[in-house]
Design an enzyme around this catalytic site. Structure first.
Site, PDB file in Angstrom:
ATOM      1  N   VAL A   1       0.844  -1.191   0.000  1.00 43.76           N
ATOM      2  CA  VAL A   1       0.000   0.000   0.000  1.00 43.76           C
ATOM      3  C   VAL A   1       0.882   1.244   0.000  1.00 43.76           C
ATOM      4  O   VAL A   1       0.622   2.210  -0.730  1.00 43.76           O
ATOM      5  CB  VAL A   1      -0.962  -0.004   1.210  1.00 43.76           C
ATOM      6  CG1 VAL A   1      -1.700   1.319   1.338  1.00 43.76           C
ATOM      7  CG2 VAL A   1      -1.957  -1.154   1.086  1.00 43.76           C
ATOM      8  N   HIS A   2       1.927   1.218   0.792  1.00 42.94           N
ATOM      9  CA  HIS A   2       2.862   2.347   0.854  1.00 42.94           C
ATOM     10  C   HIS A   2       3.509   2.579  -0.516  1.00 42.94           C
ATOM     11  O   HIS A   2       3.629   3.726  -0.967  1.00 42.94           O
ATOM     12  CB  HIS A   2       3.930   2.075   1.913  1.00 42.94           C
ATOM     13  CG  HIS A   2       5.005   3.103   1.979  1.00 42.94           C
ATOM     14  ND1 HIS A   2       4.783   4.407   2.357  1.00 42.94           N
ATOM     15  CD2 HIS A   2       6.339   3.020   1.697  1.00 42.94           C
ATOM     16  CE1 HIS A   2       5.918   5.083   2.310  1.00 42.94           C
ATOM     17  NE2 HIS A   2       6.873   4.261   1.914  1.00 42.94           N
ATOM     18  N   ALA A   3       3.925   1.516  -1.168  1.00 42.93           N
ATOM     19  CA  ALA A   3       4.552   1.640  -2.489  1.00 42.93           C
ATOM     20  C   ALA A   3       3.588   2.269  -3.491  1.00 42.93           C
ATOM     21  O   ALA A   3       3.984   3.160  -4.260  1.00 42.93           O
ATOM     22  CB  ALA A   3       5.015   0.271  -2.986  1.00 42.93           C
TER      23      ALA A   3
ATOM     24  N   GLN B   1       3.211   5.951  -2.684  1.00 37.87           N
ATOM     25  CA  GLN B   1       4.397   6.696  -3.093  1.00 37.87           C
ATOM     26  C   GLN B   1       4.412   6.924  -4.605  1.00 37.87           C
ATOM     27  O   GLN B   1       4.731   8.017  -5.072  1.00 37.87           O
ATOM     28  CB  GLN B   1       5.669   5.962  -2.664  1.00 37.87           C
ATOM     29  CG  GLN B   1       5.903   5.971  -1.182  1.00 37.87           C
ATOM     30  CD  GLN B   1       6.151   7.361  -0.648  1.00 37.87           C
ATOM     31  OE1 GLN B   1       7.031   8.077  -1.113  1.00 37.87           O
ATOM     32  NE2 GLN B   1       5.368   7.761   0.338  1.00 37.87           N
TER      33      GLN B   1
END
Length: 101
Positions: free
Chosen positions: A72-74, A77
């Site tokens: 999710v973070h990737a 970003q």
């Protein structure tokens, strides 16, 4: 899969860095440098997007890719980097007009 996730994060971060460097160059009236930095930002986004596409294709082909907070973070970003680069491109265009007056 973890390596691919880190590639997305890394290339997205590099893209953001190049985009902000381009904005700084444009503010300093170095428009050609800004254009070159935006190209480098797009190259990094292309690399991140290619990795993302590989993961999507793997999932479509039946691989069980577990959704994680890191994934999710990737994605966050990458999407943020794309949006910021697109906005910075418009800002550079405005600075071209301002500097030519």
């Amino acid at each position: 899969m973890e390596q691919e996730i880190f590639e997305i994060i890394s290339h997205g971060g590099d893209a953001r860095g190049f985009a902000y460097d381009a904005l700084k160059a444009a503010r300093e009236k170095e428009i050609q440098k800004a254009v070159e930095l935006l190209k480098r930002a797009q190259d990094e986004l292309d690399l991140a997007h290619n990795t993302q596409t590989k993961l999507i294709q793997a999932e479509l082909n039946g691989e069980d890719l577990k959704m994680s907070l890191l994934m999710v973070h990737a994605q966050d970003q990458l999407m943020t980097a794309i949006a910021e680069k697109n906005l910075i491109e418009q800002m550079v265009e405005m600075l071209k007009i301002i500097h030519n007056k």
